[in-house]
Design an enzyme around this catalytic site. Sequence first.
Site, short mmCIF file in Angstrom:
data_model
loop_
_atom_site.label_atom_id
_atom_site.label_comp_id
_atom_site.label_asym_id
_atom_site.label_seq_id
_atom_site.Cartn_x
_atom_site.Cartn_y
_atom_site.Cartn_z
N CYS A 156 0.83 -1.21 0.00
CA CYS A 156 0.00 0.00 0.00
C CYS A 156 0.88 1.27 0.00
O CYS A 156 1.59 1.52 -0.95
CB CYS A 156 -0.96 -0.06 1.18
SG CYS A 156 -2.38 1.03 1.05
N HIS A 157 0.82 2.09 1.07
CA HIS A 157 1.70 3.26 1.16
C HIS A 157 3.06 2.91 1.78
O HIS A 157 3.93 3.78 1.87
CB HIS A 157 1.03 4.36 1.99
CG HIS A 157 -0.13 5.03 1.30
ND1 HIS A 157 -1.35 4.44 1.19
CD2 HIS A 157 -0.23 6.22 0.67
CE1 HIS A 157 -2.18 5.25 0.52
NE2 HIS A 157 -1.52 6.33 0.20
#
Lengths: 182, 182
Positions: B111-112
């Site tokens: 994800c991030h």
Amino acid sequence: MEKLLNVRVAILTEEGFEEVELTSPKEALEKAGARVEIISTKTGKIKAWDKTNWGIEIKVDKALADVKIEDYDALVLPGGVMNPDKLRLNKDAVKFAGDFLMSGKPLAAICHGPQTLIETGMLEGRKMTSFPSLKTDLTNAGAKWADKEMVQDDNLITSRKPADLPAFNKALIGALTLQHHQ
Amino acid sequence: MEKLLNVRVAILTEEGFEEVELTSPKEALEKAGARVEIISTKTGKIKAWDKTNWGIEIKVDKALADVKIEDYDALVLPGGVMNPDKLRLNKDAVKFAGDFLMSGKPLAAICHGPQTLIETGMLEGRKMTSFPSLKTDLTNAGAKWADKEMVQDDNLITSRKPADLPAFNKALIGALTLQHHQ
């Protein structure tokens, strides 16, 4: 200071904008006589982020699909870690910001707001600041990043964080006043 | 599947990690027999983010200052929009992630999570994926970004979002199993 009569400013944002980074420029601009409109990808209400939790809800004045850059004299991009993370994925939002950057009209972005500008591919050589976590991404995108409360490079005005809002608002209103009286 | 006995995995995170992106790999690793430790910049408890609001609190097992990469066989970097935004500003966290990347031991970021890796300056030519909002930043950092549920490039394993967790966990456990039995 002369009033910014007939001056229209767009604040483009998504849910999760840092509350004071929208309310403070809006208040300062309205106090100077400008008309401010909140633009987002959808109409309805969007929630602010206030430091460590969800904040106020604000009404979106117009959907991005219903506005054009000719309607506005300046664009403000507030920060908040969630807002530009959504905005930068929206092609119309990126085009709107990019067209504004090219138009020469004031574009003021604070904190994480400049993330959306990375997607325009137009930051090569632009002097900027931002929340420090964006330094590497902005530098890799070609910007010349500096750790200052406000950086003004032609029509592009950037600041780092809520504490920089007085300098940010002052620069934006100054640029609009200059433009308005030319 | 043979048990990952004596295998130790570090999950490096900050407040605001996406809850399931920490709990799911942790559970899968522990089920496979590995020992998992939560590492953060400070000890105490840190709060998860669960989709649209704050989630559970978890205990930090060790502070970053008290661990070294030799203590672990793999590193996991969960996402969440707030967590890597903080982590990437911490020089020790960036060094820890960079040393892991160079070590050849599995490094799995979702994800991030890959934002922290941008700060290592070691992504040139690495095949990766991430949450789509990071595509431009990872590409500008030199990575070859692809929109896939899981990308494995030597020791670097990346995924896009919570829905990719089954593929992410499988790749990480596969890499550890291979390493463990060599």
